[in-house]
Design a protein around this motif. Structure first.
Motif, mmCIF file in Angstrom:
data_model
loop_
_atom_site.group_PDB
_atom_site.id
_atom_site.type_symbol
_atom_site.label_atom_id
_atom_site.label_comp_id
_atom_site.label_asym_id
_atom_site.label_seq_id
_atom_site.Cartn_x
_atom_site.Cartn_y
_atom_site.Cartn_z
ATOM 1 N N PHE B 33 102.610 -1.933 43.306
ATOM 2 C CA PHE B 33 103.287 -1.809 44.603
ATOM 3 C C PHE B 33 103.036 -3.056 45.447
ATOM 4 O O PHE B 33 101.958 -3.647 45.371
ATOM 5 C CB PHE B 33 102.731 -0.605 45.381
ATOM 6 C CG PHE B 33 102.741 0.690 44.625
ATOM 7 C CD1 PHE B 33 101.708 1.010 43.750
ATOM 8 C CD2 PHE B 33 103.776 1.596 44.791
ATOM 9 C CE1 PHE B 33 101.703 2.200 43.057
ATOM 10 C CE2 PHE B 33 103.786 2.797 44.096
ATOM 11 C CZ PHE B 33 102.750 3.103 43.229
ATOM 12 N N TYR B 35 103.183 -3.920 49.605
ATOM 13 C CA TYR B 35 103.319 -3.452 50.979
ATOM 14 C C TYR B 35 103.180 -4.646 51.923
ATOM 15 O O TYR B 35 102.534 -5.639 51.608
ATOM 16 C CB TYR B 35 102.196 -2.485 51.340
ATOM 17 C CG TYR B 35 102.137 -1.195 50.573
ATOM 18 C CD1 TYR B 35 101.449 -1.101 49.376
ATOM 19 C CD2 TYR B 35 102.767 -0.055 51.065
ATOM 20 C CE1 TYR B 35 101.371 0.091 48.677
ATOM 21 C CE2 TYR B 35 102.704 1.156 50.372
ATOM 22 C CZ TYR B 35 101.997 1.210 49.188
ATOM 23 O OH TYR B 35 101.926 2.400 48.505
ATOM 24 N N GLN B 37 101.750 -5.117 55.980
ATOM 25 C CA GLN B 37 101.035 -4.411 57.030
ATOM 26 C C GLN B 37 101.171 -5.178 58.330
ATOM 27 O O GLN B 37 100.811 -6.364 58.408
ATOM 28 C CB GLN B 37 99.551 -4.258 56.678
ATOM 29 C CG GLN B 37 98.772 -3.478 57.718
ATOM 30 C CD GLN B 37 97.315 -3.272 57.350
ATOM 31 O OE1 GLN B 37 96.762 -3.951 56.489
ATOM 32 N NE2 GLN B 37 96.677 -2.315 57.991
ATOM 33 N N GLY B 42 101.482 0.312 60.529
ATOM 34 C CA GLY B 42 100.849 0.777 59.302
ATOM 35 C C GLY B 42 101.296 -0.054 58.108
ATOM 36 O O GLY B 42 101.663 -1.225 58.237
ATOM 37 N N LEU B 43 101.276 0.551 56.939
ATOM 38 C CA LEU B 43 101.737 -0.112 55.717
ATOM 39 C C LEU B 43 103.146 0.362 55.398
ATOM 40 O O LEU B 43 103.435 1.559 55.429
ATOM 41 C CB LEU B 43 100.828 0.238 54.536
ATOM 42 C CG LEU B 43 99.539 -0.544 54.388
ATOM 43 C CD1 LEU B 43 98.513 -0.116 55.415
ATOM 44 C CD2 LEU B 43 98.985 -0.375 52.972
ATOM 45 N N LEU B 45 106.241 0.047 52.446
ATOM 46 C CA LEU B 45 106.466 -0.289 51.052
ATOM 47 C C LEU B 45 107.679 -1.203 50.904
ATOM 48 O O LEU B 45 108.778 -0.877 51.361
ATOM 49 C CB LEU B 45 106.668 0.994 50.245
ATOM 50 C CG LEU B 45 106.879 0.850 48.749
ATOM 51 C CD1 LEU B 45 105.631 0.254 48.082
ATOM 52 C CD2 LEU B 45 107.190 2.215 48.136
ATOM 53 N N PHE B 48 108.294 -1.486 44.382
ATOM 54 C CA PHE B 48 107.306 -1.002 43.448
ATOM 55 C C PHE B 48 107.878 -1.006 42.041
ATOM 56 O O PHE B 48 109.087 -1.216 41.851
ATOM 57 C CB PHE B 48 106.786 0.388 43.837
ATOM 58 C CG PHE B 48 107.824 1.468 43.884
ATOM 59 C CD1 PHE B 48 108.716 1.561 44.935
ATOM 60 C CD2 PHE B 48 107.884 2.428 42.883
ATOM 61 C CE1 PHE B 48 109.657 2.566 44.999
ATOM 62 C CE2 PHE B 48 108.819 3.444 42.938
ATOM 63 C CZ PHE B 48 109.707 3.505 43.999
ATOM 64 N N GLY B 58 111.607 -0.268 47.872
ATOM 65 C CA GLY B 58 110.858 0.586 48.776
ATOM 66 C C GLY B 58 111.629 0.793 50.066
ATOM 67 O O GLY B 58 112.857 0.847 50.070
ATOM 68 N N ASP B 59 110.903 0.858 51.164
ATOM 69 C CA ASP B 59 111.535 1.149 52.451
ATOM 70 C C ASP B 59 112.087 -0.087 53.155
ATOM 71 O O ASP B 59 112.991 0.020 53.974
ATOM 72 C CB ASP B 59 110.511 1.839 53.364
ATOM 73 C CG ASP B 59 110.034 3.154 52.769
ATOM 74 O OD1 ASP B 59 108.814 3.433 52.821
ATOM 75 O OD2 ASP B 59 110.873 3.895 52.228
ATOM 76 N N LEU B 90 99.928 -6.647 51.000
ATOM 77 C CA LEU B 90 98.946 -5.951 50.166
ATOM 78 C C LEU B 90 99.587 -5.488 48.874
ATOM 79 O O LEU B 90 100.660 -4.889 48.888
ATOM 80 C CB LEU B 90 98.371 -4.744 50.908
ATOM 81 C CG LEU B 90 97.478 -5.069 52.104
ATOM 82 C CD1 LEU B 90 97.302 -3.850 52.988
ATOM 83 C CD2 LEU B 90 96.123 -5.552 51.632
ATOM 84 N N GLY B 109 94.562 -8.556 49.918
ATOM 85 C CA GLY B 109 95.614 -8.924 50.848
ATOM 86 C C GLY B 109 95.826 -10.425 50.933
ATOM 87 O O GLY B 109 94.909 -11.222 50.692
#
Lengths: 110, 115
Positions: B33, B35, B37, B42-43, B45, B48, B58-59, B90, B109
């Motif tokens: 994955f 991500y 941040q 937050g984290l 995505l 992946f 992802g998003d 990350l 990271g």
């Protein structure tokens, strides 16, 4: 779309006190994770909660999962300075992907 | 212990450059994955992968692509870097399947700055 909300976002607490961090999520899931992140560092896995009613404890931290309420809690008992960090919950809806909360920044004051 | 290694801790690039972020894991995990941040968010995505040559959006995939030519390596590519891609990136890996009961394991990271 899955939403994961944590509260509070910021928490300052005195050493020796107890407190709870809440994680609410918007869709059905029975897999929830808690992570810890220290400043400038990566995420460290704390707990894996896999079923309704699951409870895990490690030292001064205890996590629980209520899948019916779509709620997980992270309880801190008798806080010590070493617990200062940012805590994240993350929810898996079954497709291997995690959706993270925005995190709770915890500061323990002597 | 699972080891997820990201190639750079800090990286500074210029707008319009093509940027490669590399991630290697040593535990034969199927899933990997990426991500980003950002403070207050937050984290999130980006992409992946469940297996070699496979990738899923992802998003927030816009402006990114990925490559997984070998099981242990997952690369994130910024095709033409922009300032809004300045962030902490990350990488994580995990075992496949609900029976694994294992969390995702994260690298240290890469803090990427686009000037």
């Amino acid at each position: 779309e899955l939403k994961v909300e944590q509260n509070p976002l910021f928490l300052s607490m005195q050493e020796g006190k107890n407190y709870t961090i809440y994680c609410n999520y918007s869709t059905t899931s029975d897999r929830l994770y808690w992570y810890r992140q220290d400043p400038g560092k990566s995420l460290e896995s704390l707990f894996v909660l896999l079923s309704n009613g699951a409870v895990k404890q490690e030292g001064r931290l205890m996590a629980s999962l209520d899948t019916k309420a779509r709620l997980s809690t992270l309880h801190i008992t008798a806080a010590v300075h070493d617990l200062s960090a940012t805590y994240f919950c993350a929810v898996d809806v079954g497709n291997e992907k995690l959706t993270f909360g925005t995190g709770t920044r915890l500061t323990i004051i002597p | 212990d699972v080891k997820v290694t990201q190639s750079s801790r800090y990286l500074v690039k210029r707008t319009g450059e093509k940027v490669f972020l590399e991630c290697v894991q040593d535990m034969d995990h199927e899933n990997m994955f990426w991500y980003r941040q950002d403070p207050g968010l937050g984290l999130r995505l980006i992409y992946f992968s469940y297996d070699v040559k496979m990738k899923e959006k992802g998003d927030i995939p816009e402006g990114y692509s990925v490559s997984r030519e070998k099981k242990e390596r997952f690369s994130l590519i910024l095709e033409s870097a922009s300032t809004n891609q300045t962030s902490m990136y990350l990488c994580a890996s995990s075992l496949w399947g609900v029976i694994s009961n294992q969390p995702q394991h994260f690298g240290d990271g890469t803090r990427l700055s686009i000037l």
